[in-house]
Design a protein around this motif. Structure first.
Motif, PDB file in Angstrom:
ATOM      1  N   SER A   5       0.817  -1.223   0.000  1.00  8.64           N
ATOM      2  CA  SER A   5       0.000   0.000   0.000  1.00  8.64           C
ATOM      3  C   SER A   5       0.846   1.266   0.000  1.00  8.64           C
ATOM      4  O   SER A   5       0.308   2.366  -0.169  1.00  8.64           O
ATOM      5  CB  SER A   5      -0.925   0.002   1.229  1.00  8.64           C
ATOM      6  N   MET A   6       2.135   1.120   0.187  1.00  8.11           N
ATOM      7  CA  MET A   6       3.013   2.288   0.285  1.00  8.11           C
ATOM      8  C   MET A   6       3.440   2.780  -1.089  1.00  8.11           C
ATOM      9  O   MET A   6       4.631   2.994  -1.371  1.00  8.11           O
ATOM     10  CB  MET A   6       4.235   1.961   1.147  1.00  8.11           C
ATOM     11  N   GLN A   7       2.486   2.925  -1.974  1.00  7.74           N
ATOM     12  CA  GLN A   7       2.735   3.451  -3.318  1.00  7.74           C
ATOM     13  C   GLN A   7       1.447   4.038  -3.867  1.00  7.74           C
ATOM     14  O   GLN A   7       0.352   3.690  -3.415  1.00  7.74           O
ATOM     15  CB  GLN A   7       3.246   2.346  -4.250  1.00  7.74           C
ATOM     16  N   PHE A   8       1.589   4.953  -4.784  1.00  8.93           N
ATOM     17  CA  PHE A   8       0.416   5.589  -5.394  1.00  8.93           C
ATOM     18  C   PHE A   8       0.554   5.544  -6.912  1.00  8.93           C
ATOM     19  O   PHE A   8       1.601   5.899  -7.447  1.00  8.93           O
ATOM     20  CB  PHE A   8       0.297   7.046  -4.928  1.00  8.93           C
ATOM     21  N   PRO A   9      -0.482   5.081  -7.604  1.00 11.19           N
ATOM     22  CA  PRO A   9      -1.723   4.539  -7.050  1.00 11.19           C
ATOM     23  C   PRO A   9      -1.518   3.146  -6.474  1.00 11.19           C
ATOM     24  O   PRO A   9      -0.485   2.515  -6.702  1.00 11.19           O
ATOM     25  CB  PRO A   9      -2.637   4.503  -8.268  1.00 11.19           C
ATOM     26  N   LEU A  10      -2.520   2.676  -5.757  1.00 12.38           N
ATOM     27  CA  LEU A  10      -2.450   1.321  -5.209  1.00 12.38           C
ATOM     28  C   LEU A  10      -2.350   0.325  -6.356  1.00 12.38           C
ATOM     29  O   LEU A  10      -3.021   0.473  -7.379  1.00 12.38           O
ATOM     30  CB  LEU A  10      -3.696   1.021  -4.371  1.00 12.38           C
ATOM     31  N   PRO A  11      -1.516  -0.701  -6.210  1.00 10.41           N
ATOM     32  CA  PRO A  11      -1.261  -1.625  -7.331  1.00 10.41           C
ATOM     33  C   PRO A  11      -2.495  -2.383  -7.814  1.00 10.41           C
ATOM     34  O   PRO A  11      -2.515  -2.848  -8.954  1.00 10.41           O
ATOM     35  CB  PRO A  11      -0.196  -2.586  -6.766  1.00 10.41           C
ATOM     36  N   TRP A  12      -3.522  -2.505  -6.969  1.00  7.28           N
ATOM     37  CA  TRP A  12      -4.736  -3.224  -7.372  1.00  7.28           C
ATOM     38  C   TRP A  12      -5.848  -2.268  -7.807  1.00  7.28           C
ATOM     39  O   TRP A  12      -7.003  -2.677  -7.928  1.00  7.28           O
ATOM     40  CB  TRP A  12      -5.235  -4.118  -6.231  1.00  7.28           C
ATOM     41  N   SER A  13      -5.511  -1.004  -8.017  1.00  6.30           N
ATOM     42  CA  SER A  13      -6.537  -0.032  -8.412  1.00  6.30           C
ATOM     43  C   SER A  13      -6.934  -0.178  -9.882  1.00  6.30           C
ATOM     44  O   SER A  13      -7.996   0.275 -10.294  1.00  6.30           O
ATOM     45  CB  SER A  13      -6.054   1.393  -8.147  1.00  6.30           C
ATOM     46  N   SER A  14      -6.075  -0.809 -10.688  1.00  7.95           N
ATOM     47  CA  SER A  14      -6.390  -1.010 -12.106  1.00  7.95           C
ATOM     48  C   SER A  14      -5.690  -2.268 -12.595  1.00  7.95           C
ATOM     49  O   SER A  14      -4.793  -2.795 -11.937  1.00  7.95           O
ATOM     50  CB  SER A  14      -5.941   0.194 -12.935  1.00  7.95           C
ATOM     51  N   CYS A  15      -6.104  -2.749 -13.753  1.00  7.20           N
ATOM     52  CA  CYS A  15      -5.506  -3.957 -14.338  1.00  7.20           C
ATOM     53  C   CYS A  15      -4.127  -3.599 -14.918  1.00  7.20           C
ATOM     54  O   CYS A  15      -4.023  -2.718 -15.773  1.00  7.20           O
ATOM     55  CB  CYS A  15      -6.402  -4.512 -15.430  1.00  7.20           C
ATOM     56  N   SER A  16      -3.101  -4.302 -14.468  1.00  7.27           N
ATOM     57  CA  SER A  16      -1.733  -4.045 -14.933  1.00  7.27           C
ATOM     58  C   SER A  16      -1.194  -5.258 -15.682  1.00  7.27           C
ATOM     59  O   SER A  16      -1.949  -6.132 -16.102  1.00  7.27           O
ATOM     60  CB  SER A  16      -0.841  -3.693 -13.733  1.00  7.27           C
ATOM     61  N   SER A  17       0.109  -5.326 -15.795  1.00  3.63           N
ATOM     62  CA  SER A  17       0.736  -6.389 -16.587  1.00  3.63           C
ATOM     63  C   SER A  17       0.454  -7.781 -16.035  1.00  3.63           C
ATOM     64  O   SER A  17       0.515  -8.764 -16.765  1.00  3.63           O
ATOM     65  CB  SER A  17       2.248  -6.159 -16.656  1.00  3.63           C
ATOM     66  N   TRP A  18       0.153  -7.870 -14.736  1.00  6.89           N
ATOM     67  CA  TRP A  18      -0.100  -9.169 -14.119  1.00  6.89           C
ATOM     68  C   TRP A  18      -1.516  -9.690 -14.396  1.00  6.89           C
ATOM     69  O   TRP A  18      -1.836 -10.833 -14.094  1.00  6.89           O
ATOM     70  CB  TRP A  18       0.100  -9.099 -12.603  1.00  6.89           C
ATOM     71  N   ALA A  19      -2.367  -8.849 -14.957  1.00  7.36           N
ATOM     72  CA  ALA A  19      -3.766  -9.219 -15.161  1.00  7.36           C
ATOM     73  C   ALA A  19      -3.948 -10.014 -16.451  1.00  7.36           C
ATOM     74  O   ALA A  19      -3.140  -9.935 -17.377  1.00  7.36           O
ATOM     75  CB  ALA A  19      -4.645  -7.972 -15.188  1.00  7.36           C
ATOM     76  N   ASP A  20      -5.045 -10.774 -16.502  1.00  4.02           N
ATOM     77  CA  ASP A  20      -5.379 -11.486 -17.733  1.00  4.02           C
ATOM     78  C   ASP A  20      -6.597 -10.832 -18.396  1.00  4.02           C
ATOM     79  O   ASP A  20      -7.057  -9.773 -17.974  1.00  4.02           O
ATOM     80  CB  ASP A  20      -5.611 -12.973 -17.468  1.00  4.02           C
ATOM     81  N   ARG A  21      -7.147 -11.479 -19.402  1.00  5.39           N
ATOM     82  CA  ARG A  21      -8.216 -10.872 -20.196  1.00  5.39           C
ATOM     83  C   ARG A  21      -9.523 -10.722 -19.419  1.00  5.39           C
ATOM     84  O   ARG A  21     -10.396  -9.931 -19.798  1.00  5.39           O
ATOM     85  CB  ARG A  21      -8.465 -11.723 -21.449  1.00  5.39           C
TER      86      ARG A  21
END
Length: 611
Positions: free
Chosen positions: A131-147
Motif C-alpha cells: 500500500s506504500m505506493q500511489f496509485p495502489l497496485p490493485w486499483s487497475s488492471c496491470s501487466s499481471w492481469a489477464d483478459r
C-alpha cells in the motif's frame, strides 16, 4: 511469620503475588490482553457479513441472547479455572485427571491455528507494504492481469451473430434478449490471486514458495517472538498499543466512510432500515448467532485460562469476563459500520446492489475492502491504516496462541525451563514459522482454508462440551462454586442459581445442538469454486483426529496405569493431590492436606444426591 515471609518475597519479585510464575504487572495489561485475544479477525471480516446475511439489525437479537446464554458463562468458567489453579490448559485438568487429554487437545489446536494465523498476519504485512505506493497496485488492471480483468462489467450485444462491445457508442439499441454479460474479475481479485498469492489451480499443484510471503511470515514470527520474549511481562506492554490501535483505525475509517456517497445505503443494508425481522423465524439465523458468539470469543482454545492463570488469586474474574465479552461483541457491531459504510460507497461507484460487493473472510479483507479503499482520495493512507489494523488484531491473537504453548511447557518442566523462557519462546516461534512455509507456497491458501475449516471450527464445540462435563458434572458444580468463592468472596444463592442453570443445562444444550447441526449439514470445504481432492479432505479429517485422539488416549493410559485397581480408576474422576491454589497462603482449610481428601468424598456424595 509465614505470612510475613510470603509478603516480603512478593515485594522482592517485582510486586508479583506469584513469584514462581509471575503475574500481570497491573489489571489494565490483563484486560487489554484478554480483549486483544478475544477480538480477532472474525470480528472484522465475518460478523458484518453474518449480520447482513441474517436480517441485519434483527440479527443482534439472537446474537446478544447467545452472548448471555453461552458466551459469558463459558468465558467466566474458563477464567475462573485458570485463575484458581494458576496453571495452563493441561495442568488445570488435575481437577479431573481422566480428562487431561482435553487440555492436550487444546494445545494441539493452538499449535495448528497459530500456523495459519501467522500466515494471515503475513498477508496483512504484505498488503501493508504494497500500500506504500500511489496509485495502489490493485486499483487497475496491470501487466499481471489477464483478459478477464475489468473494473466494470462487460456487456456484449449480439447483432446478427456478431458480438459488439461498442454498441452504445454507435447509437445501436440492443434488446435485452441480445445482451450477453461476460463474467469479469476485479483488479483487486486478480491482484490477490496472481500477485499476492500466485495461487495455483488446486491443492495438488503445490508449486514453489512465494518468497515475498515467506519473508513477511518470517517478519511476523520475529515480531511475535520479540513481544513474548519475557512472557506476559513484555507482551503486557505491547498490548497497550496493539489492543487499542484497532479501535482508533475503525473510528477513522467510520468517520471517513459515513462522509462518502452511498454510505447510508451500505449501513441500511447492514443494520438499518433494511433489517428483516422475519429472519428470526429461521433456525439457521440462531445457529449462526450462537456459532459467531462462540468462535469470536475463542472459547476452548486454552487462551482464556492461560491468560487468567497469571492474574492475582483474588482478582474479580467475573467482572472481567463480563467486560471482555461485552467489548468483544460491541467491537463486532462497531466494525460493521466502518466496513459497510465504505462498501456502500463502492456499490454506489459500481452501480451494483450491496449484495454483489459484500464478501466474508479473505474475500472481504483482501479483495472487496481493498477495492473499495482504492476508490478513495489518498487511498494509500486508508489502505495502510486498514492493513495495519488487521496486523495488530492478528498479532494479539497470535500472542495468546504462542503463550498457551510456552506456558504449558514451562508448567510441565518448571525446574528446567523456568530460566529459559526466552529460548522456549524463540524455538516455538521458529517451529511455527517452519510449519507455516507450506502455507506460503502457491497452494498455500488451500492449506490455510483446510486448517480453518476443519480445526478452527466445530472441534472447538467438542472441547467446550468436554470442559463443561469435566468441571460442572464430574468435578462438581458445587465444588467449583466453592473454589470461585475462595477468590471473589461469597455470593447469594440467586447469583449462583443463574450460573448453575447455564453451566448444567442451557450452555451445554446449546453447544450440543450446534455441534450436531454442524455435523449434519457439513459439506466439504472449498476455496471459491476450487474443490479439494479426496486426499486433501482425508488430511483435514486426520487433523481433527490428531487434535481429539489425545482425549481417549490419555484416559486409557491413566486407566491402564491404575492396573485394574478399582479405587484408583475411580480416583481418576476426583481431583489429584496437585489440584489446589498455587500458593500455600491461598489454600486455606479446604485444600490443606488433612481436609482435601475428606471434601472430595463429601462433595461426591452431594453431587450424587443432586443427580
Amino acid at each position: 511469620n509465614f505470612i510475613l515471609s510470603i509478603f516480603q518475597k512478593t515485594l522482592v519479585n517485582n510486586g508479583d503475588e506469584n513469584p514462581d510464575r509471575g503475574n500481570w504487572t497491573n489489571k489494565t495489561e490483563y484486560i487489554l490482553s484478554m480483549i486483544g485475544y478475544a477480538v480477532g479477525l472474525g470480528n472484522i471480516w465475518r460478523f458484518p457479513y453474518m449480520a447482513y446475511k441474517n436480517g441485519g439489525g434483527a440479527f443482534l437479537i439472537p446474537y446478544l441472547l447467545m452472548l448471555v446464554l453461552c458466551g459469558i458463562p463459558l468465558f467466566f468458567l474458563e477464567s475462573a479455572i485458570g485463575q484458581f489453579c494458576s496453571q495452563g490448559p493441561i495442568n488445570m485438568w488435575r481437577a479431573v485427571p481422566v480428562l487431561q487429554g482435553v487440555g492436550l487437545s487444546m494445545v494441539m489446536v493452538n499449535a495448528l491455528v497459530s500456523i495459519y494465523y501467522n500466515v494471515i498476519i503475513a498477508y496483512s504485512l504484505y498488503y501493508m507494504f504494497a500500500s506504500m505506493q500511489f496509485p495502489l497496485p490493485w486499483s487497475s488492471c496491470s501487466s499481471w492481469a489477464d483478459r478477464k480483468c475489468s473494473s466494470l462489467p462487460k456487456v456484449y450485444c449480439n447483432v446478427s451473430g456478431v458480438l459488439m462491445t461498442n454498441w452504445t457508442q454507435e447509437n445501436i439499441t440492443c434488446p435485452s434478449s441480445n445482451k450477453i454479460t461476460v463474467s469479469v474479475e476485479s483488479p483487486s481479485e486478480q491482484y490477490w490471486d496472481h500477485v499476492a498469492l500466485q495461487r495455483s489451480s488446486g491443492l495438488d499443484e503445490t508449486g514453489p514458495v512465494v518468497w515475498h510471503l515467506a519473508l513477511c511470515l518470517l517478519l511476523s514470527s520475529i515480531i511475535v517472538a520479540a513481544a513474548l520474549i519475557r512472557g506476559i511481562k513484555s507482551s503486557g506492554k505491547v498490548v497497550y498499543f496493539t489492543a487499542t490501535f484497532p479501535y482508533v483505525v475503525i473510528l477513522i475509517l467510520l468517520i471517513r466512510g459515513v462522509t462518502l456517497e452511498g454510505a447510508r445505503d451500505g449501513i441500511d443494508f447492514y443494520i438499518g432500515s433494511q433489517s428483516n425481522l422475519t429472519k428470526l423465524t429461521e433456525g439457521q439465523v440462531w445457529k449462526d448467532a450462537a456459532t459467531q458468539t462462540f468462535f469470536s470469543l475463542s472459547i476452548a482454545w486454552g487462551g482464556v485460562p492461560t491468560l487468567a492463570s497469571y492474574s492475582n488469586f483474588h482478582n474479580n474474574m467475573f467482572l472481567d469476563s463480563v467486560i471482555v465479552t461485552v467489548i468483544n461483541d460491541g467491537t463486532s457491531v462497531f466494525a460493521g459500520f466502518a466496513i459497510f459504510s465504505i462498501l456502500g460507497h463502492m456499490a454506489h461507484v459500481y452501480g451494483k446492489p450491496i449484495g454483489n460487493v459484500v464478501k466474508e473472510g479473505f474475500g472481504l479483507a483482501f479483495i472487496a475492502y481493498p477495492d473499495a479503499l482504492a476508490k478513495l482520495p489518498i487511498s494509500p493512507l486508508w489502505s495502510i491504516l486498514f492493513f495495519f489494523m488487521l496486523l495488530t488484531v492478528g498479532l494479539d491473537s497470535q500472542f495468546a496462541a504462542i503463550e498457551v504453548i510456552t506456558t504449558c511447557l514451562l508448567d510441565a518442566f518448571p525446574n528446567i525451563l523456568k530460566s529459559k523462557r526466552a529460548v522456549v519462546t524463540i524455538l516455538t516461534c521458529i517451529i511455527v514459522f517452519l510449519l507455516g512455509l507450506p502455507c506460503v507456497t502457491r497452494a498455500g491458501i488451500y492449506w490455510v482454508t483446510l486448517i480453518d475449516q476443519f480445526v478452527a471450527s466445530w472441534v472447538m464445540l467438542i472441547l467446550a462440551l468436554m470442559e463443561i462435563i469435566g468441571f460442572c458434572y464430574i468435578y462438581g458444580v458445587n465444588r467449583f462454586i466453592k473454589d470461585i468463592e475462595m477468590m471473589i468472596g461469597k455470593k447469594s444463592f440467586c447469583f449462583w442459581l443463574w450460573w448453575r442453570a447455564c453451566w448444567l443445562f442451557l450452555t451445554p444444550c446449546i453447544i450440543a445442538v450446534i455441534l450436531v447441526w454442524s455435523l449434519v449439514i457439513f459439506v466439504p470445504p472449498t476455496y471459491g469454486k476450487v474443490q479439494y481432492p479426496a486426499w486433501g479432505l482425508a488430511l483435514g479429517w486426520s487433523m481433527v483426529a490428531f487434535v481429539l485422539i489425545w482425549i481417549p488416549v490419555i484416559a486409557f493410559y491413566k486407566v491402564i496405569k491404575a492396573k485394574g485397581n478399582f479405587c484408583k480408576v475411580i480416583s481418576l474422576c476426583s481431583p489429584s493431590e496437585e489440584w489446589h491454589p498455587y500458593l500455600d497462603i491461598h489454600r486455606g482449610e479446604r485444600y490443606s492436606k488433612n481436609t482435601a481428601a475428606e471434601e472430595t468424598v463429601s462433595d461426591n456424595k452431594t453431587e450424587d444426591k443432586k443427580m
